[in-house]
Design an enzyme around this catalytic site. Structure first.
Site, PDB file in Angstrom:
ATOM      1  N   VAL A 290      12.216  -6.043   7.898  1.00 29.15           N
ATOM      2  CA  VAL A 290      12.499  -7.191   8.832  1.00 29.15           C
ATOM      3  C   VAL A 290      13.047  -8.217   7.810  1.00 29.15           C
ATOM      4  CG1 VAL A 290      11.610  -9.178  10.391  1.00 29.15           C
ATOM      5  CG2 VAL A 290      10.704  -6.943  10.821  1.00 29.15           C
TER       6      VAL A 290
ATOM      7  N   CYS B  95       7.332  -2.374   8.119  1.00 30.62           N
ATOM      8  CA  CYS B  95       8.068  -3.191   8.855  1.00 30.62           C
ATOM      9  C   CYS B  95       8.358  -4.731   8.337  1.00 30.62           C
ATOM     10  CB  CYS B  95       7.674  -3.072  10.279  1.00 30.62           C
ATOM     11  SG  CYS B  95       5.938  -3.630  10.600  1.00 30.62           S
TER      12      CYS B  95
END
Lengths: 488, 514
Positions: free
Chosen positions: B158, B154
């Site tokens: 991001v 992630c």
């Protein structure tokens, strides 16, 4: 094999191992590998290795992250608080109940250690922020788990990247529910390993628990001259309990365990103890130093692995107190000595001369050396996932002759070292376990005690000895080679 | 104190009076409610069993408690390890990789190779290009994989790292020293905040199949691709291959990790077995592709059906009906009769089902797991006349709930059978207290449910950390269904003995022969 030839073999192994790397990586890894000896000139480390630096990309390091250091190690075992894994679903799931931090309590009602609370971020939480969701998570926890004594917010990677303000949410909600809510910015990308997570978690204990900041009544506990706290024992397999019993037997009062089987109240009580006893230096030296500076509480490191170190430590601890404690300390040592003599008499003949290679985390790469030596075994290589210079400096004091030192060793290096140095036992973590068992090598997980333990204290040492015997002398290793295969 | 002739570990050590005393003493320093007010603990514990609690519990919108799902990159790692000599490479922080490796290793009791490029704070600010350049080079140099399959965490998602551009840049900078221009480095974006581990499986499988086959479209071959999905039963992969082989047809299993996670003792090689890279490059030219897990291959199968125009489709060979459909699909695609061998196997399974049915018939089950596993396992329960009272799928994708509902509606007990999509295992706890069942079927996370509610747990699913070797068996095909039947029936019988073993009280039903 004499020590000199061993050292030559160790040095040759390092040289050979470095050849596989591209130039830049080789240059980096060279600094993390060395042969340490008690006579090292460099007093700052061991074997001249460098540590606590960024991991070389792409090499299968065994390291974890800051979240693992905070949620998994320091905060997670505090049993009467709820620890929210704040972010996507994975981190909390992978780290659920993996460390065997034993505790007593009614899980899901007044204690929560083996559960997994996650804010389960979805794409819209990334895009629009997750603060609102966090607030709602806290409300729902308060409704469904009313006996929690507080909440921590353990940040996963995205939190720090999307600019959420978990501090503000925690402040507002803490007022609303009148309980402590600790925001922990332990995003996994911070620092180079678990280590920074320990530090960040320690700092949040300092900032949110001490100095009456916690709304919890501690007035029913009156301080005594014999109060101590166990710091840096995560009660893996019950380690803190088999330590605690010895301290109590010598007349001390253990007011708190940090953080295995810990409660918030115990932590809040700690600034009143007379002495802090630090087992895992790496993960909790920060809070020990803080308590020394702020409350004048001295701290000492101790080692409850193996009788030699245990006896040394018991005496060191007793020396801080009056003669009554010192006398009882000698009684404790005398009481257990016959049992320990019997354990050594039984197992030493079966284990003597066997060699061990270790690779673990915070304290064990040096702390367990003495326990092996008590059984007549020799540690020929050791290293840490996330140590700093001061850990290697302390390691130098534990080794008695040349030992390969490998910092942040990766799968390739550890496998190569084992193949070249051929230990009788490898002791490390779950990720490496089956690599070495495939090779027919006895193996013990030294993070989780391989689902056994406790290993601390006298009772723990008996288990340690019988487990090492179980591993090394099991008949299963002899089956690897089929009868029709030729010798060689 | 320990006795040298009878050294005990914590299981018995802490039961001893001296340790019970230690634990009792500790309570005075614990918390305000635990030490002082056990009555309150009892009261709340009772309340958590109530309908009132259940309503509040099921109304949760924000906090997830005891999930039954994981995140995308885990699935991507599984895909990678199903290909010959392939290193899973996770672009992001190494903490994630430590978790994926531990998680799989604890389940399979096997090593799980996987690297990361150890992104830290500076990568968060400047992007992970430097890490990717060094990481790919080091990985290729040290482990010499035939292929590197890149997925993301992630963190990388991001900050928006562009995998394709990074891989091209890494190859260019390396200039072919370690990363030749044609070195296969397929990739997939696998954000943890979208879907679950099965989504990551889908994305990585799509990445490998689409990228390796680029420019390879040629003559169509009479050959069937099989995509197993997020399959954690090693035996299932083997059962499926045996069935396909019985038809004598040419086939490629795409993502076959059955050797990787089932290595014989004797020596350690990092990579074993797996789909041959050359086969993977040519899979576009097969005539058909069958996915065994519909919900774990949505994107992949869309490509196969719409762009590649392969015949095949979905077939879930768990349970009798599912296996029948799979066998008939193979018969249709190959234009051959169902082989005699399979007819006999089917007959034996049905024979066994008819031997054991009284013990499963009418029994109430709670079951949870991945969506495709549930379709197969619930089908089997229905085939046996059992009642799947609570069917819970935390990572249920679109369409799953309706499909499951339609299946349950075929049961005469349909009105008491419930589908719980998107719910977690703390919700299951309330369901078990308020609408109890006879047995649970699920993974190791059912352990606390078993303790809290007293419902016996039959270990089928993923992950299973605390029971050994179950993953080596099959739950697919006729032989797999026989395993399901055996495990479930014998647990029912174990429980029957447990319930009737009271000497001179209940043992009139403690039969030798059943």
């Amino acid at each position: 094999m004499g020590p000199e030839t061993l050292e030559a073999k160790q040095k040759a192994a390092i040289e050979e191992i470095l050849k596989a790397y591209p130039e830049k990586a080789a240059k980096n890894r060279e600094k993390h590998l060395g042969v340490g000896s008690p006579n090292d000139e460099n007093q700052k480390t061991c074997g001249d290795v460098r540590s606590n630096k960024k991991t070389v990309p792409g090499v299968m390091s065994q390291r974890g992250c800051a979240y693992a250091g905070s949620k998994g190690v320091v905060w997670g075992p505090v049993k009467d608080m709820i620890h929210i894994s704040h972010g996507p679903i994975g981190c909390g799931q992978y780290s659920r109940a993996g460390r065997r931090n034993y505790y007593i309590g009614v899980t899901g009602v007044d204690t929560f250690v083996t559960m997994n609370f996650s804010s389960d971020f979805q794409e819209n939480n990334i895009v629009f922020g997750g603060d609102k969701k966090l607030g709602k998570c806290i409300d729902e926890i308060e409704e469904l788990f009313p006996l929690n004594n507080g909440i921590t917010v353990q940040s996963e990677c995205p939190i720090g990247l999307i600019g959420d303000d978990i501090g503000a949410v925690s402040r507002v909600k803490a007022k609303e529910i009148d309980k402590v809510i600790v925001p922990v910015n332990c995003e996994g990308f911070r620092g180079v390993s678990q280590s920074l997570g320990h530090h960040i978690a320690n700092d949040t204990v300092r900032d949110f628990i001490f100095d009456g900041k916690v709304n919890i009544d501690t007035s029913d506990v009156t301080a005594t001259d014999y109060d101590v706290a166990i710091i840096g024992d995560y009660n893996i397999g019950g380690d803190a309990w088999s330590s605690r019993i010895l301290l109590e037997e010598m007349g001390l009062r253990v007011v708190a365990q940090w953080s295995g089987d810990a409660t918030l109240k115990e932590m809040a009580l700690t600034p009143k103890v007379k002495l802090n006893l630090l087992h895992c230096y790496r993960s909790m030296n920060y809070i020990s130093r803080h308590m020394e500076k702020e409350y004048g509480i001295p701290w000492i490191e101790y080692n409850f692995f193996g009788p030699s170190q245990t006896i040394k430590s018991l005496r060191k601890i007793a020396a801080f107190f009056d003669e009554s404690v010192q006398a009882k300390c000698e009684e404790v040592i005398a009481k257990y000595q016959p049992m320990i003599d019997a354990v050594i008499a039984k197992y030493k003949p079966r284990l003597e001369g066997k060699t061990v290679m270790l690779f673990v985390g915070g304290l064990r790469p040096r702390h367990v050396i003495g326990a092996y030596e008590d059984l007549g075994m020799e540690v020929i290589g050791t290293g840490y996932e996330f140590a700093h210079d001061d850990d290697y400096k302390r390691t130098k004091e534990e080794i008695f002759r040349s030992t390969v030192i490998y910092d942040d060793v990766n799968e390739y290096e550890l496998e190569a070292f084992v193949k070249k140095l051929q230990p009788d036992l490898v002791a490390s973590g779950i990720k490496e376990k089956y690599v070495f068992q495939k090779m027919g090598l006895p193996y013990r997980q030294m993070h989780s005690w391989d689902y056994s333990g406790p290993y601390h204290g006298y009772d723990g040492f008996a288990i340690f000895a019988s487990d090492m015997d179980l591993a090394i002398n099991s008949p299963v290793w002899a089956h690897s080679k089929a009868p029709w295969e030729k010798e060689g | 104190m320990q006795e040298v002739e009878k050294i005990v570990n914590g299981k018995d050590l802490f039961k001893r009076p001296e340790y019970q005393e230690v634990l009792k003493n500790k309570k005075q320093f614990e918390s305000s409610m635990l030490a002082v007010n056990p009555a309150k603990v009892d009261e709340i514990a009772e309340w958590t069993k109530s309908w009132d609690y259940r309503e509040k519990n099921l109304a949760r919108e924000a906090i997830t408690v005891n999930p039954a799902k994981a995140c995308q990159p885990l699935g991507a790692v599984m895909v990678a390890l199903g290909f010959e000599g392939t290193m899973p490479y996770v672009h992001g922080s190494h903490g994630c990789v430590a978790y994926f490796r531990s998680y799989f290793t604890r389940h399979f009791k096997e090593p799980t190779p996987c690297v990361s490029d150890s992104m830290t704070e500076d990568a968060a600010v400047f992007g992970g290009l430097v890490n990717m350049k060094e990481g790919l080079k080091n990985c290729a140099a040290v482990y010499k994989p035939k292929m590197i399959a890149v997925s993301t965490t992630c963190m990388a998602e991001v900050i928006g790292d562009d995998l394709m551009a990074f891989i091209i840049a890494a190859k260019e900078e390396d200039g072919g020293e370690y990363l030749a221009a044609d070195y296969p480095i397929p990739y997939a974006h696998t954000p943890s905040f979208v879907g679950s581990h099965i989504t990551g499986y889908d994305n990585m499988m799509h990445g490998i199949m689409s990228q390796l086959t680029e420019g390879n479209k040629g003559e169509t071959k009479q050959r069937i691709n099989i995509i197993p999905g997020f399959e954690t039963y090693i035996g299932s992969l083997r059962s499926v291959k045996t069935i396909v082989e019985a038809f004598g047809t040419d086939y490629i299993m795409l993502g076959d990790h059955s050797d990787q996670w089932d290595m014989p003792a004797g020596q350690y090689e990092m990579f074993q077995g797996g789909t041959k890279i050359d086969d993977a490059k040519d899979c576009i030219n097969s005539s058909a592709t069958i996915s065994l897990q519909k919900y774990a291959t949505v994107k992949t199968m869309k490509m196969v059906e719409k762009r590649w125009k392969h015949a095949g489709g979905f077939s879930n060979p768990v349970g009798l009906k599912g296996t029948d459909e799979f066998v008939m699909k193979l018969a249709e695609l190959t234009g051959t009769e169902v082989p005699q061998k399979l007819k006999i196997e089917r007959g034996r399974l049905v024979d066994a089902m008819q031997d054991s049915y009284p013990y499963m018939h009418g029994k109430k089950f709670a079951i949870w797991g991945d969506p495709d596993f549930l379709i197969g396992a619930v089908s089997f329960l229905l085939e046996m006349g059992a009642e799947p009272t609570h069917v819970l799928c935390h990572n249920a994708p679109n369409g799953w709930e309706a499909e499951m509902r339609a299946m349950l509606d075929t049961s005469p007990a349909k009105d008491s059978l419930n589908v719980w999509a998107g719910k977690d295992l703390w919700a299951m706890r309330s369901l078990l207290f308020t609408e109890p069942v006879d047995f649970m079927i699920g993974n190791s996370y059912g352990k606390e449910l078993m303790r809290d509610t007293g419902t016996p747990l039959i270990y089928i699913g993923f992950p299973i950390f605390d029971r050994h070797h179950l993953h080596r068996y099959s739950i697919s095909g006729y032989d797999g269904a026989l395993n399901l039947l055996t495990w479930i029936t014998n647990k029912v019988l174990d429980q029957l003995d447990e319930d009737t073993k009271g000497i001179a009280t209940t043992d009139y039903f403690f039969d030798l022969i059943r």
